[in-house]
Design an enzyme around this catalytic site. Structure first.
Site, PDB file in Angstrom:
ATOM      1  N   GLU A 123      37.216  33.783 -10.763  1.00  0.00           N
ATOM      2  CA  GLU A 123      37.064  33.538 -12.196  1.00  0.00           C
ATOM      3  C   GLU A 123      35.629  33.843 -12.609  1.00  0.00           C
ATOM      4  O   GLU A 123      34.734  33.941 -11.757  1.00  0.00           O
ATOM      5  CB  GLU A 123      37.430  32.087 -12.533  1.00  0.00           C
ATOM      6  CG  GLU A 123      38.924  31.854 -12.414  1.00  0.00           C
ATOM      7  CD  GLU A 123      39.378  30.529 -12.969  1.00  0.00           C
ATOM      8  OE1 GLU A 123      38.543  29.639 -13.151  1.00  0.00           O
ATOM      9  OE2 GLU A 123      40.585  30.391 -13.212  1.00  0.00           O
ATOM     10  N   ARG A 165      29.929  24.348 -18.225  1.00  0.00           N
ATOM     11  CA  ARG A 165      30.770  24.150 -17.036  1.00  0.00           C
ATOM     12  C   ARG A 165      31.207  25.478 -16.449  1.00  0.00           C
ATOM     13  O   ARG A 165      31.617  26.385 -17.163  1.00  0.00           O
ATOM     14  CB  ARG A 165      32.006  23.353 -17.434  1.00  0.00           C
ATOM     15  CG  ARG A 165      33.018  23.201 -16.341  1.00  0.00           C
ATOM     16  CD  ARG A 165      34.197  22.402 -16.830  1.00  0.00           C
ATOM     17  NE  ARG A 165      35.009  23.150 -17.764  1.00  0.00           N
ATOM     18  CZ  ARG A 165      36.234  23.594 -17.492  1.00  0.00           C
ATOM     19  NH1 ARG A 165      36.782  23.392 -16.327  1.00  0.00           N
ATOM     20  NH2 ARG A 165      36.916  24.255 -18.407  1.00  0.00           N
ATOM     21  N   ARG A 189      31.478  31.659 -20.257  1.00  0.00           N
ATOM     22  CA  ARG A 189      32.320  31.393 -21.427  1.00  0.00           C
ATOM     23  C   ARG A 189      31.546  31.352 -22.728  1.00  0.00           C
ATOM     24  O   ARG A 189      32.022  31.831 -23.761  1.00  0.00           O
ATOM     25  CB  ARG A 189      33.001  30.036 -21.262  1.00  0.00           C
ATOM     26  CG  ARG A 189      34.141  30.110 -20.341  1.00  0.00           C
ATOM     27  CD  ARG A 189      34.860  28.801 -20.244  1.00  0.00           C
ATOM     28  NE  ARG A 189      35.908  28.986 -19.262  1.00  0.00           N
ATOM     29  CZ  ARG A 189      36.618  28.034 -18.741  1.00  0.00           C
ATOM     30  NH1 ARG A 189      36.415  26.783 -19.103  1.00  0.00           N
ATOM     31  NH2 ARG A 189      37.568  28.292 -17.873  1.00  0.00           N
ATOM     32  N   GLN A 238      45.396  25.700 -16.158  1.00  0.00           N
ATOM     33  CA  GLN A 238      46.096  26.893 -15.661  1.00  0.00           C
ATOM     34  C   GLN A 238      45.401  27.467 -14.440  1.00  0.00           C
ATOM     35  O   GLN A 238      45.970  27.578 -13.356  1.00  0.00           O
ATOM     36  CB  GLN A 238      46.132  27.965 -16.752  1.00  0.00           C
ATOM     37  CG  GLN A 238      46.930  27.575 -17.969  1.00  0.00           C
ATOM     38  CD  GLN A 238      46.881  28.648 -19.043  1.00  0.00           C
ATOM     39  OE1 GLN A 238      46.143  29.627 -18.952  1.00  0.00           O
ATOM     40  NE2 GLN A 238      47.679  28.466 -20.075  1.00  0.00           N
ATOM     41  N   SER A 275      45.923   8.568 -17.453  1.00  0.00           N
ATOM     42  CA  SER A 275      46.818   9.003 -16.374  1.00  0.00           C
ATOM     43  C   SER A 275      46.823  10.518 -16.213  1.00  0.00           C
ATOM     44  O   SER A 275      47.851  11.130 -15.969  1.00  0.00           O
ATOM     45  CB  SER A 275      48.240   8.484 -16.642  1.00  0.00           C
ATOM     46  OG  SER A 275      48.691   8.929 -17.907  1.00  0.00           O
ATOM     47  N   HIS A 314      36.409  27.766 -25.332  1.00  0.00           N
ATOM     48  CA  HIS A 314      37.040  28.797 -24.499  1.00  0.00           C
ATOM     49  C   HIS A 314      37.239  30.045 -25.347  1.00  0.00           C
ATOM     50  O   HIS A 314      37.729  29.966 -26.472  1.00  0.00           O
ATOM     51  CB  HIS A 314      38.383  28.303 -23.960  1.00  0.00           C
ATOM     52  CG  HIS A 314      38.860  29.106 -22.791  1.00  0.00           C
ATOM     53  ND1 HIS A 314      39.286  30.398 -22.920  1.00  0.00           N
ATOM     54  CD2 HIS A 314      38.932  28.810 -21.476  1.00  0.00           C
ATOM     55  CE1 HIS A 314      39.618  30.859 -21.724  1.00  0.00           C
ATOM     56  NE2 HIS A 314      39.417  29.912 -20.828  1.00  0.00           N
ATOM     57  N   HIS A 330      37.256  23.392 -25.974  1.00  0.00           N
ATOM     58  CA  HIS A 330      37.994  23.312 -24.716  1.00  0.00           C
ATOM     59  C   HIS A 330      37.571  22.144 -23.834  1.00  0.00           C
ATOM     60  O   HIS A 330      38.405  21.408 -23.334  1.00  0.00           O
ATOM     61  CB  HIS A 330      37.767  24.634 -23.972  1.00  0.00           C
ATOM     62  CG  HIS A 330      38.582  24.795 -22.739  1.00  0.00           C
ATOM     63  ND1 HIS A 330      39.953  24.674 -22.736  1.00  0.00           N
ATOM     64  CD2 HIS A 330      38.226  25.084 -21.455  1.00  0.00           C
ATOM     65  CE1 HIS A 330      40.412  24.883 -21.503  1.00  0.00           C
ATOM     66  NE2 HIS A 330      39.387  25.111 -20.708  1.00  0.00           N
ATOM     67  N   GLU A 372      36.944  13.967 -17.168  1.00  0.00           N
ATOM     68  CA  GLU A 372      36.211  14.603 -18.273  1.00  0.00           C
ATOM     69  C   GLU A 372      35.451  13.594 -19.123  1.00  0.00           C
ATOM     70  O   GLU A 372      34.460  13.935 -19.773  1.00  0.00           O
ATOM     71  CB  GLU A 372      37.196  15.423 -19.129  1.00  0.00           C
ATOM     72  CG  GLU A 372      36.477  16.338 -20.101  1.00  0.00           C
ATOM     73  CD  GLU A 372      37.387  17.351 -20.769  1.00  0.00           C
ATOM     74  OE1 GLU A 372      38.452  17.693 -20.200  1.00  0.00           O
ATOM     75  OE2 GLU A 372      37.039  17.798 -21.869  1.00  0.00           O
TER      76      GLU A 372
HETATM   77  C1  LIG Z   1      44.459  24.209 -21.606  1.00  0.00           C
HETATM   78  C2  LIG Z   1      43.494  23.716 -20.563  1.00  0.00           C
HETATM   79  C3  LIG Z   1      43.309  24.425 -19.393  1.00  0.00           C
HETATM   80  C4  LIG Z   1      42.432  23.982 -18.421  1.00  0.00           C
HETATM   81  N1  LIG Z   1      42.311  24.659 -17.248  1.00  0.00           N
HETATM   82  C5  LIG Z   1      41.513  24.163 -16.272  1.00  0.00           C
HETATM   83  C6  LIG Z   1      41.463  24.776 -15.004  1.00  0.00           C
HETATM   84  O1  LIG Z   1      42.149  25.742 -14.733  1.00  0.00           O
HETATM   85  N2  LIG Z   1      40.624  24.243 -14.067  1.00  0.00           N
HETATM   86  C7  LIG Z   1      39.848  23.146 -14.308  1.00  0.00           C
HETATM   87  O2  LIG Z   1      39.109  22.714 -13.426  1.00  0.00           O
HETATM   88  N3  LIG Z   1      39.909  22.542 -15.511  1.00  0.00           N
HETATM   89  C8  LIG Z   1      40.725  23.009 -16.483  1.00  0.00           C
HETATM   90  N4  LIG Z   1      40.780  22.375 -17.682  1.00  0.00           N
HETATM   91  C9  LIG Z   1      40.041  21.118 -17.862  1.00  0.00           C
HETATM   92  C10 LIG Z   1      40.767  20.009 -17.105  1.00  0.00           C
HETATM   93  O3  LIG Z   1      42.149  20.198 -17.242  1.00  0.00           O
HETATM   94  C11 LIG Z   1      40.403  18.654 -17.639  1.00  0.00           C
HETATM   95  O4  LIG Z   1      39.014  18.517 -17.696  1.00  0.00           O
HETATM   96  C12 LIG Z   1      40.962  17.568 -16.717  1.00  0.00           C
HETATM   97  O5  LIG Z   1      42.350  17.743 -16.588  1.00  0.00           O
HETATM   98  C13 LIG Z   1      40.652  16.216 -17.283  1.00  0.00           C
HETATM   99  O6  LIG Z   1      41.341  15.262 -16.539  1.00  0.00           O
HETATM  100  P1  LIG Z   1      41.172  13.745 -16.892  1.00  0.00           P
HETATM  101  O7  LIG Z   1      42.016  12.988 -15.932  1.00  0.00           O
HETATM  102  O8  LIG Z   1      39.755  13.418 -17.000  1.00  0.00           O
HETATM  103  O9  LIG Z   1      41.743  13.616 -18.403  1.00  0.00           O
HETATM  104  P2  LIG Z   1      43.160  13.976 -19.034  1.00  0.00           P
HETATM  105  O10 LIG Z   1      43.997  14.772 -18.124  1.00  0.00           O
HETATM  106  O11 LIG Z   1      42.900  14.524 -20.378  1.00  0.00           O
HETATM  107  O12 LIG Z   1      43.832  12.546 -19.174  1.00  0.00           O
HETATM  108  C14 LIG Z   1      43.302  11.566 -20.043  1.00  0.00           C
HETATM  109  C15 LIG Z   1      44.248  10.388 -20.046  1.00  0.00           C
HETATM  110  O13 LIG Z   1      43.688   9.280 -20.734  1.00  0.00           O
HETATM  111  C16 LIG Z   1      44.653   8.710 -21.603  1.00  0.00           C
HETATM  112  N5  LIG Z   1      43.935   7.992 -22.658  1.00  0.00           N
HETATM  113  C17 LIG Z   1      42.983   8.474 -23.486  1.00  0.00           C
HETATM  114  N6  LIG Z   1      42.534   7.478 -24.278  1.00  0.00           N
HETATM  115  C18 LIG Z   1      43.213   6.358 -23.938  1.00  0.00           C
HETATM  116  C19 LIG Z   1      43.191   5.009 -24.399  1.00  0.00           C
HETATM  117  N7  LIG Z   1      42.386   4.586 -25.409  1.00  0.00           N
HETATM  118  N8  LIG Z   1      44.027   4.117 -23.832  1.00  0.00           N
HETATM  119  C20 LIG Z   1      44.879   4.492 -22.842  1.00  0.00           C
HETATM  120  N9  LIG Z   1      44.938   5.765 -22.370  1.00  0.00           N
HETATM  121  C21 LIG Z   1      44.100   6.671 -22.911  1.00  0.00           C
HETATM  122  C22 LIG Z   1      45.454   9.911 -22.060  1.00  0.00           C
HETATM  123  O14 LIG Z   1      46.679   9.526 -22.617  1.00  0.00           O
HETATM  124  C23 LIG Z   1      45.581  10.657 -20.725  1.00  0.00           C
HETATM  125  O15 LIG Z   1      46.591  10.102 -19.937  1.00  0.00           O
HETATM  126  C24 LIG Z   1      41.668  22.799 -18.663  1.00  0.00           C
HETATM  127  C25 LIG Z   1      41.835  22.100 -19.849  1.00  0.00           C
HETATM  128  C26 LIG Z   1      42.745  22.544 -20.795  1.00  0.00           C
HETATM  129  C27 LIG Z   1      42.915  21.762 -22.056  1.00  0.00           C
END
Ligand SMILES: Cc1cc2nc3c(=O)[nH]c(=O)nc-3n(C[C@H](O)[C@H](O)[C@H](O)COP(=O)(O)OP(=O)(O)OC[C@H]3O[C@@H](n4cnc5c(N)ncnc54)[C@H](O)[C@@H]3O)c2cc1C
Length: 518
Positions: A113, A371, A275, A47, A13, A229, A336, A360
């Site tokens: 950036e 990236r 990076r 961020q 989510s 990072h 990161h 991701e």
């Molecule tokens: C500190 C930080 C700053 C960042 N800043 C940027 C930025 O400025 N710009 C940018 O483009 N990217 C940025 N990134 C990267 C970006 O935030 C992430 O790559 C992106 O949010 C990933 O989204 P996602 O939906 O794939 O995964 P996530 O947002 O990590 O969500 C994964 C979800 O899967 C769930 N999950 C995992 N395993 C299971 C399981 N077995 N069963 C059920 N649920 C599960 C978790 O609970 C979570 O809800 C940043 C990352 C970090 C950590």
């Protein structure tokens, strides 16, 4: 069994899972499973923002060029073209859902950036972009007829006759295990940052989707490419906290503990180099000065710029006794972002019909070996939208064709070592940080591979969330380490002291599959 049937089941989510859910509900029934509460994810920590070519001096072609350059020869041109051209359309969706991107005189404000040629990063709440996205999308999901099961951990992908038919999941509160059946299963489980001792990632980011997909027979690609990072707050007793790239974009400079500005010694672009270059240079300076940190200096910038452009960072540091308008920020690199993951085609399809991956956890090929900042939130939405488009047009989803250039291979077999540290999450994270981290070598990787394989050979039967996560981390550690060992060169985020040059022979991907022919 039938009551647990949904057209779409989405695991995760964060931005990818919630965005898909909101689009998919227009097409059929949707279930979102998430292992913590809805907002436990990496997304809310983002961020800097989202890169979109919308400025007057910008174009999708220029964004394409920058992304391809960052990817160090391994980005997939077709995927990058889709990313940059379909970006604006997805931003319109986010705005429609209510994400409050920052504006000035009615126009969206864009920041610059590192490694972007122009200002093209949209942000919200200054440096609280991810939080605004997560809050907005989860509010919309709650308001839609979408079923969300929190504290529900996906533990196994169900495959029948070569097609994915659903997922097994553990209710982490009651301990009960249920099967959920669907037409399309979408993994949106994030990366694997918790593999490393120092990381910016949320504690839910344990590589689950990658491990589940591998076990089900999906192809896993590019696992050696982990982005570190360079500027993560290093204060005793404070969890790693990201100091956004945008701080350097606005003029922040890096100094070693002796007060020397070191980045111009390493790269013409100094603090605005990619990076991987900044992270490696920082490690070298830390070694040279026998310190566990360097400093990021923004004291020469107007205080108002800092407090208005980076309110979240400013407040966080101030709450820990540091006024960054007056004092230096202690920073060090941390794990990161995982460029690799579940291999998908440009429609988010894996090699198993019915199984998709987004965000991701997926490897779409856009990031290549490195990236470009702010491209991952963008990738999450662009390719998520395509999954829904694809399932709209194909009742029985197709699968990603095996890559012609990189045939999938099995994990090599290794002998169990007689004496290894006990298997605990901290031991695994220290091993990965020390031996498979920012600067690697064949020797350090061999050592790590032996230990991880030994751990893998005696994993306990998982029963609760921590034990499932530990098993998933061990498998991901194996995939990262073995891929890093195979890749005898340095490229993008992958750097080996024994092979410091980029080799044209290695302009290809390393793909693992559990049942690949040896
Ligand atoms: C500190 C930080 C700053 C960042 N800043 C940027 C930025 O400025 N710009 C940018 O483009 N990217 C940025 N990134 C990267 C970006 O935030 C992430 O790559 C992106 O949010 C990933 O989204 P996602 O939906 O794939 O995964 P996530 O947002 O990590 O969500 C994964 C979800 O899967 C769930 N999950 C995992 N395993 C299971 C399981 N077995 N069963 C059920 N649920 C599960 C978790 O609970 C979570 O809800 C940043 C990352 C970090 C950590």
């Amino acid at each position: 069994m039938k009551t647990n049937y949904y057209d779409y089941i989405i695991v995760g989510s964060g931005i990818a899972g919630l965005y898909i859910a909101l689009l998919a509900i227009e097409r059929g029934s949707v279930l979102v499973l998430t292992k913590g509460s809805i907002d436990d994810c990496n997304t809310k920590y983002a961020q800097g923002g989202i890169a979109v070519a919308m400025g007057k001096d910008d174009s999708p072609e220029l964004h394409f060029k920058d992304t391809m350059a960052a990817g160090a020869g391994l980005s997939d041109a077709e995927a990058v073209c889709i990313l940059t051209e379909e970006a604006a359309d997805c931003m319109a969706d986010l705005i429609k859902f209510g994400v409050p991107f920052d504006t000035l005189n009615g126009e969206i404000t864009l920041t610059r950036e590192a490694a972007h040629s122009v200002s093209r990063v949209m942000h919200a709440g200054g440096d609280a972009t991810g939080e605004h996205i997560e809050v907005t999308l989860s509010r919309e999901v709650r308001a839609a007829p979408i079923k969300v099961l929190e504290n529900c951990l996906a533990t196994e992908i169900l495959v029948q006759k070569g097609k994915v038919v659903g997922v097994k999941a553990l209710d982490c509160q009651t301990g009960s295990v249920d099967d959920y059946v669907c037409n399309s299963l979408i993994l949106a489980t994030g990366g694997a940052g918790r593999l490393f001792k120092y990381t910016t990632n949320s504690d839910v980011v344990t590589g689950d989707g990658i491990a589940l997909a591998f076990e089900a027979g999906a192809e896993i690609s590019d696992m050696e490419f982990f982005q570190f990072h360079p500027t993560v707050l290093r204060l005793p007793g404070v969890a790693p906290f990201l100091i956004s790239e945008a701080v350097r974009g606005e003029g922040g400079i890096l100094k070693n503990v002796e007060g020397h500005r070191f980045m111009p010694d390493y790269a013409a672009k100094a603090e605005l180099a990619t990076r991987d270059i900044v992270a490696r240079s920082t490690v070298r300076e830390m070694k040279k000065t026998h310190s566990d940190r360097v400093f990021l200096d923004v004291t020469h910038l107007p205080s108002r710029l800092i407090t208005t452009r980076f309110p979240h960072i400013y407040r966080f540091c101030r709450n820990h006794g540091l006024d960054i308008t007056k004092g230096l920020i202690p920073v060090a690199p941390a794990a990161h972002y995982l460029m690799g993951g579940v291999k998908v085609n440009s429609w988010g399809e894996t090699n198993i019909p019915g199984l998709f991956a987004a965000g991701e956890t997926a490897c779409t090929g856009v990031h290549g070996a490195n990236r470009l900042a702010s491209n991952s939130l963008l990738e999450s939405v662009v390719f998520s939208k395509r999954i829904v488009e694809r399932t709209k047009t194909s009742a029985s989803p197709e699968s990603c064709q095996p890559s012609a250039v990189s045939r999938p291979c099995c994990l090599p077999e290794r002998e169990a070592l007689p004496k290894v540290p006990s298997l605990t999450v901290p031991n695994l994270q220290s091993l990965m940080w020390d031996k498979v981290g920012i600067i690697r070598s064949g020797k350090s990787l061999e050592e790590a591979a032996g230990i991880v394989a030994t751990w893998e050979s005696c994993l306990p039967q998982p029963g609760d969330r921590p034990s499932y996560e530990l098993n998933n981390l061990v498998l991901c550690a194996r995939l990262v380490t073995e891929a890093a060992l195979l890749r005898e060169e340095s490229r993008g985020a992958h750097f080996r002291t024994d092979f410091p040059q980029t080799s044209p022979e290695w302009q290809k991907h390393i793909v693992f599959r559990k049942n690949a022919v040896k």
